[in-house]
Write a protein that holds these residues in place. Structure first.
Motif, mmCIF file in Angstrom:
data_model
loop_
_atom_site.group_PDB
_atom_site.id
_atom_site.type_symbol
_atom_site.label_atom_id
_atom_site.label_comp_id
_atom_site.label_asym_id
_atom_site.label_seq_id
_atom_site.Cartn_x
_atom_site.Cartn_y
_atom_site.Cartn_z
ATOM 1 N N UNK A 1 4.951 1.017 -0.033
ATOM 2 C CA UNK A 1 6.226 1.732 0.033
ATOM 3 C C UNK A 1 6.003 3.228 0.242
ATOM 4 N N UNK A 2 4.912 3.727 -0.296
ATOM 5 C CA UNK A 2 4.593 5.148 -0.134
ATOM 6 C C UNK A 2 4.131 5.450 1.288
ATOM 7 N N UNK A 3 3.346 4.535 1.880
ATOM 8 C CA UNK A 3 2.791 4.801 3.211
ATOM 9 C C UNK A 3 3.610 4.187 4.338
ATOM 10 N N UNK A 4 4.671 3.460 4.033
ATOM 11 C CA UNK A 4 5.536 2.826 5.041
ATOM 12 C C UNK A 4 4.748 1.896 5.962
ATOM 13 N N UNK A 5 3.870 1.099 5.367
ATOM 14 C CA UNK A 5 3.049 0.172 6.146
ATOM 15 C C UNK A 5 3.562 -1.245 5.921
ATOM 16 N N UNK A 6 4.210 -1.855 6.945
ATOM 17 C CA UNK A 6 4.792 -3.186 6.732
ATOM 18 C C UNK A 6 3.760 -4.293 6.515
#
Length: 114
Positions: A81-86
Motif C-alpha cells: 500500500x505504501x509503494x503502490x505495487x499491485x
C-alpha cells in the motif's frame, strides 16, 4: 530462442525499514514463545494419550508457522500500500490467506472429518 534463454531477469529484494524488520522479528519471537514454549507433551501408559499429545504438539508448531505467515502477509500488504505495487499487494493477500488457513488447520480438519 537461445538468446532468450541466456537473458536472466534480475530480482531485487524490496527494501524493508529497520523498524519494520525489528517489529517482524519481535512478532516472530513472541509467537514462537507462546506456542512452542507453552506446549508440554506428557508420556503416559496409554498409547492413545501419547498420540494425542504428539498431535497437539505438531498442530501447535503448524499454528506457529501460520501465525508467522499471517504477520508477514500483513507486513507485505502494508508495504504494498505504501509503494503502490499491485503484484506485491496480491502476493501479500495470498500470504495473508495462506497464513489464516495454516493457523486454523486443526479446526478446518475437525470440521471436515466431523
Amino acid at each position: 530462442m537461445i538468446q532468450n534463454l541466456k537473458k536472466r531477469k534480475e530480482t531485487c529484494k524490496q527494501p524493508m525499514e529497520r523498524k519494520t524488520r525489528r517489529g517482524l522479528m519481535l512478532y516472530t519471537v513472541l509467537v514462537l514463545m507462546m506456542t512452542v514454549g507453552s506446549t508440554t507433551v506428557f508420556a503416559t501408559n496409554d498409547p492413545i494419550a501419547v498420540v494425542n499429545n504428539l498431535s497437539e504438539f505438531i498442530f501447535g508448531l503448524i499454528r506457529a508457522i501460520g501465525m508467522i505467515l499471517l504477520g508477514f502477509g500483513i507486513v507485505q500488504v502494508g508495504l504494498s500500500l505504501k509503494s503502490h505495487d499491485p503484484s506485491q499487494r496480491a502476493n501479500g493477500f495470498l500470504t495473508l490467506a495462506g497464513g489464516i488457513i495454516i493457523t486454523f488447520a486443526k479446526e478446518i480438519l475437525t470440521l471436515i472429518a466431523g
